[in-house]
Design an enzyme around this catalytic site. Structure first.
Site, PDB file in Angstrom:
ATOM      1  N   GLY A  62      61.266   4.770  36.502  1.00 53.75           N
ATOM      2  CA  GLY A  62      61.469   5.703  37.612  1.00 53.75           C
ATOM      3  C   GLY A  62      62.757   5.350  38.311  1.00 53.75           C
ATOM      4  O   GLY A  62      63.267   4.237  38.146  1.00 53.75           O
ATOM      5  N   CYS A  81      59.890  -0.912  32.705  1.00 56.29           N
ATOM      6  CA  CYS A  81      60.987  -0.876  33.671  1.00 56.29           C
ATOM      7  C   CYS A  81      60.430  -0.781  35.096  1.00 56.29           C
ATOM      8  O   CYS A  81      59.802  -1.719  35.561  1.00 56.29           O
ATOM      9  CB  CYS A  81      61.939   0.270  33.340  1.00 56.29           C
ATOM     10  SG  CYS A  81      63.505   0.087  34.187  1.00 56.29           S
ATOM     11  N   TYR A  82      60.586   0.361  35.763  1.00 53.71           N
ATOM     12  CA  TYR A  82      60.011   0.514  37.098  1.00 53.71           C
ATOM     13  C   TYR A  82      58.520   0.182  37.092  1.00 53.71           C
ATOM     14  O   TYR A  82      58.003  -0.450  38.012  1.00 53.71           O
ATOM     15  CB  TYR A  82      60.224   1.952  37.578  1.00 53.71           C
ATOM     16  CG  TYR A  82      59.737   2.216  38.986  1.00 53.71           C
ATOM     17  CD1 TYR A  82      60.535   1.910  40.069  1.00 53.71           C
ATOM     18  CD2 TYR A  82      58.475   2.766  39.227  1.00 53.71           C
ATOM     19  CE1 TYR A  82      60.095   2.147  41.373  1.00 53.71           C
ATOM     20  CE2 TYR A  82      58.019   3.002  40.507  1.00 53.71           C
ATOM     21  CZ  TYR A  82      58.829   2.700  41.586  1.00 53.71           C
ATOM     22  OH  TYR A  82      58.400   2.930  42.861  1.00 53.71           O
ATOM     23  N   HIS A 103      63.393  -0.601  27.957  1.00 56.63           N
ATOM     24  CA  HIS A 103      62.769   0.642  27.493  1.00 56.63           C
ATOM     25  C   HIS A 103      62.445   0.569  26.001  1.00 56.63           C
ATOM     26  O   HIS A 103      63.313   0.825  25.171  1.00 56.63           O
ATOM     27  CB  HIS A 103      63.705   1.830  27.756  1.00 56.63           C
ATOM     28  CG  HIS A 103      63.852   2.133  29.208  1.00 56.63           C
ATOM     29  ND1 HIS A 103      62.936   2.893  29.897  1.00 56.63           N
ATOM     30  CD2 HIS A 103      64.776   1.744  30.104  1.00 56.63           C
ATOM     31  CE1 HIS A 103      63.297   2.976  31.160  1.00 56.63           C
ATOM     32  NE2 HIS A 103      64.415   2.283  31.319  1.00 56.63           N
ATOM     33  N   GLU A 151      60.728   2.643  24.398  1.00 58.67           N
ATOM     34  CA  GLU A 151      60.550   3.998  23.857  1.00 58.67           C
ATOM     35  C   GLU A 151      61.827   4.593  23.276  1.00 58.67           C
ATOM     36  O   GLU A 151      61.777   5.514  22.479  1.00 58.67           O
ATOM     37  CB  GLU A 151      59.976   4.930  24.936  1.00 58.67           C
ATOM     38  CG  GLU A 151      60.893   5.246  26.118  1.00 58.67           C
ATOM     39  CD  GLU A 151      60.861   4.200  27.235  1.00 58.67           C
ATOM     40  OE1 GLU A 151      60.481   3.040  26.963  1.00 58.67           O
ATOM     41  OE2 GLU A 151      61.246   4.535  28.367  1.00 58.67           O
ATOM     42  N   GLY A 183      59.238  34.746  15.700  1.00 59.71           N
ATOM     43  CA  GLY A 183      59.831  34.162  14.498  1.00 59.71           C
ATOM     44  C   GLY A 183      60.293  32.739  14.761  1.00 59.71           C
ATOM     45  O   GLY A 183      60.745  32.053  13.860  1.00 59.71           O
ATOM     46  N   VAL A 224      59.507  28.685  15.933  1.00 61.50           N
ATOM     47  CA  VAL A 224      58.502  27.769  15.412  1.00 61.50           C
ATOM     48  C   VAL A 224      57.172  27.900  16.171  1.00 61.50           C
ATOM     49  O   VAL A 224      56.104  27.998  15.564  1.00 61.50           O
ATOM     50  CB  VAL A 224      58.979  26.299  15.540  1.00 61.50           C
ATOM     51  CG1 VAL A 224      58.034  25.369  14.815  1.00 61.50           C
ATOM     52  CG2 VAL A 224      60.385  26.147  15.033  1.00 61.50           C
ATOM     53  N   ASP A 225      57.258  27.903  17.494  1.00 65.69           N
ATOM     54  CA  ASP A 225      56.025  27.844  18.282  1.00 65.69           C
ATOM     55  C   ASP A 225      55.165  29.085  18.088  1.00 65.69           C
ATOM     56  O   ASP A 225      53.968  28.984  17.807  1.00 65.69           O
ATOM     57  CB  ASP A 225      56.347  27.658  19.775  1.00 65.69           C
ATOM     58  CG  ASP A 225      57.224  26.444  20.012  1.00 65.69           C
ATOM     59  OD1 ASP A 225      57.221  25.552  19.148  1.00 65.69           O
ATOM     60  OD2 ASP A 225      57.908  26.395  21.047  1.00 65.69           O
ATOM     61  N   LYS A 264      57.008  19.202  20.230  1.00 65.37           N
ATOM     62  CA  LYS A 264      57.659  20.025  19.204  1.00 65.37           C
ATOM     63  C   LYS A 264      57.516  19.431  17.798  1.00 65.37           C
ATOM     64  O   LYS A 264      57.232  20.148  16.848  1.00 65.37           O
ATOM     65  CB  LYS A 264      59.149  20.142  19.550  1.00 65.37           C
ATOM     66  CG  LYS A 264      59.866  21.223  18.798  1.00 65.37           C
ATOM     67  CD  LYS A 264      59.642  22.522  19.506  1.00 65.37           C
ATOM     68  CE  LYS A 264      60.385  23.667  18.907  1.00 65.37           C
ATOM     69  NZ  LYS A 264      60.238  24.861  19.735  1.00 65.37           N
TER      70      LYS A 264
END
Ligand code: XMP
Length: 543
Positions: free
Chosen positions: A55, A82-83, A169, A171, A224, A226-227, A370
């Site tokens: 954060g 981190c935070y 981090h 991630e 048309g 992806v989702d 996604k």
């Protein structure tokens, strides 16, 4: 859903969604919640583990985002990042201060490999730091399990209480062994089994949808993209002909795209559903004639889209359910879970629910990122070219033609863009085949596994790229003739979240080839420009 759940508690860091994605990549389902979520609610969700994100604040400042001390006393393992690590120390009686040296970027780190969170990690590895504050004194019961030159408590642990903190981090990809560290937390500390799989997701959803819809009628606005395509196929597999998909071709799609969508979803296609393609090109062009102001163009396209859709919906008669391709980032960004600042939101089919009469909305992808939607798409047998389609804005080429829109300009952009995409993809694939082979992986050239092939694409490969038409004509010479023709701009960006972006460095020889082909093959173009602008100050699209 009866799945193991890990909670990501969001303190407003820029990587909150990335943390959640990494957890899910390790086959553990997780959801993001604001740090303001009441402790009782957290307890009731029965999480296997909790991760506190980074954060922007200093945890010792008045009014900084905080959490209940009892969060650490529930017997649920907690990992602070981190935070999150600083906050955990601060709340439990340690000390956090402004660091004498600010660490930012790649940082060598020495870890205690006997710690369960560092199992299989190299003793001397690297991590991504980004902090002003640091933990200067650990809380009672904690010990240091990693150090950097400037950070005596780069990672901390209280094994008994199952509380861990990383100052860096894990991630981000810049921490090469970060994913392993997160996995260790999930499996060695939280004892997750890893029951989050996309194949079972598709099966479960199809069953759930069938139960919910019964013999009701379902309507889907198919773009048309992806989702909406993956959502439509889930529905088709669940309720077949009870589903009607309306595909509005506004004449601002990329070259041949309308036909490609029809080939998949239409009567000759792969699925059992009702498909209506509305060729509304002329209507849109008439409305857009002479309009050159970008927001006005967006508005006209959005409104006309709704009109066309509304007319089709009326013809169908009773509709019980409306399908929306909402995905998890939309949910998080609309402020429901997260704490990050909402910068902007785009809607492809803005405000549809207000214009169609229906009982209920179905959002089968509401919990997916996604990349998970793409995996489900592949599971469902949707063709690769659709599953891996680039993002494409709702107003389409309408915002890639600066100034007013004409049929001639649309054709120029479509043809230039098709050449650009063909050449870039070809070059990237050639590179990938070689790179895969060099690392001992064989990819079938005739029927490649596209997901695998993409993983070997070169670093320069843009996340989004397209041709646009500048509102400029300039003098040139072709043969012995003077020309006065259009200038096409090539755009290509590298980005993680499309909020910021950098111009992609496509190799010169590929750009030269694209330029040559556009000049030779597209009538009305005598100049090709490459857009170097990052975002900010530019945006990805030119309008
Ligand atoms: P910008 O141009 O805002 O683009 O930097 C960021 C991302 O959003 C897409 N984009 C849109 N998508 N409707 C959409 O559905 C829009 O009006 C719109 N404008 C931009 C853009 O393609 C990029 O991926």
């Amino acid at each position: 859903m009866d799945k193991e759940l890990v909670l990501v508690i969001d303190f407003g860091g820029q990587y909150n969604q990335l943390v959640a994605r990494r957890v899910r990549e390790n086959n553990v389902y997780c959801e993001i919640y604001s740090y303001k979520t009441p402790l009782d609610q957290i307890r009731n969700m029965n999480p296997k583990g909790i991760i506190l994100t980074g954060g922007p604040a200093s945890c010792y400042e008045e009014g900084a985002a905080s959490c209940d001390k009892d969060l650490f006393k529930m017997g649920v393992p907690v990992l602070g990042l981190c935070y999150g690590a600083q906050l955990m120390s601060h709340v439990l009686g340690g000390k956090v201060e402004k660091a004498p040296v600010r660490e930012y970027g790649h940082t060598p780190i020495k870890v205690d490999t006997t710690s369960p969170v560092f199992e299989g990690v190299k003793e001397n590895t690297s991590c991504w730091m980004s902090h002003f504050d640091y933990i200067s004194k650990i809380a009672p019961g904690f010990k240091s399990i990693a150090t950097t030159d400037n950070c005596p408590y780069a990672a901390i642990a209280n094994d008994e209480e199952k509380l861990y903190g990383f100052q860096y981090h894990p991630e981000v990809l810049h921490t090469p062994e970060g994913s392993k560290m997160l996995r260790n937390f999930l499996y060695n500390v939280c004892h997750c089994k890893g029951d989050w799989e996309m194949s079972s997701f598709a099966e479960d959803q199809i069953k759930l949808i069938r139960e919910k819809v019964g013999d009701g009628k379902v309507l889907c606005a198919l773009s048309g993209g992806v989702d909406s395509s993956v959502a439509a196929v889930l529905l088709a597999k669940a309720v077949g002909k009870q589903l009607t998909c309306v595909f509005v071709d506004h004449g601002l799609l990329r070259k041949d795209e309308g036909d490609q969508v029809e080939a998949i979803f239409g009567p000759e296609g792969h699925y059992d559903l009702n498909f209506i393609r509305v060729n509304a090109r002329d209507r849109f062009y008439v409305k857009l004639a002479g309009v050159d102001e970008p927001e006005r163009k967006r508005k006209i396209i959005g409104e006309e889209f709704i009109r066309v859709f509304e007319e089709e919906a009326k013809k169908i008669g009773r509709v019980d359910f409306l399908v929306q391709g909402t995905i998890y980032p939309d949910v998080v960004e609309s402020g429901l879970g997260g704490e990050s600042v909402v910068i902007k939101s785009h809607h492809n089919v803005g405000g549809l629910p207000d214009y169609v009469d229906f009982k209920e909305i179905i959002e089968p992808l509401r919990n997916l990122f996604k990349d998970e939607v793409r995996k489900v798409g592949l599971e469902l047998g949707i063709p690769d070219h659709l599953v891996f389609r680039q993002p494409f804005p709702g107003p389409g080429l309408g915002i890639r033609i600066i100034g007013d829109i004409t049929a001639e300009k649309v054709a120029i952009v479509q043809d230039s863009d098709a050449i650009y995409r063909e050449e870039v993809e070809k070059a990237a694939n050639e590179y990938a085949f070689e790179a895969a082979e060099a690392s001992g992986v064989k990819i079938d050239k005739d029927h490649p596994d596209h997901a695998l092939l993409r993983s070997y694409w070169p670093d320069w490969m843009p996340d989004q790229y397209f041709a646009a038409l500048t509102n400029m004509r300039s003098v040139g010479v072709m043969g012995d003739e003077r020309t006065y023709d259009h200038a096409v701009a090539l755009r290509a960006v590298k980005t993680i979240d499309f909020m910021t972006a950098e111009s992609a460095q496509i190799p010169y020889e590929i750009l030269m080839k694209v330029m040559n082909r556009i000049i030779n093959e597209v009538r009305g173009v005598n100049r090709v420009l490459y857009d170097l602008t990052s975002k900010p100050p530019g945006t990805v699209e030119l309008e």
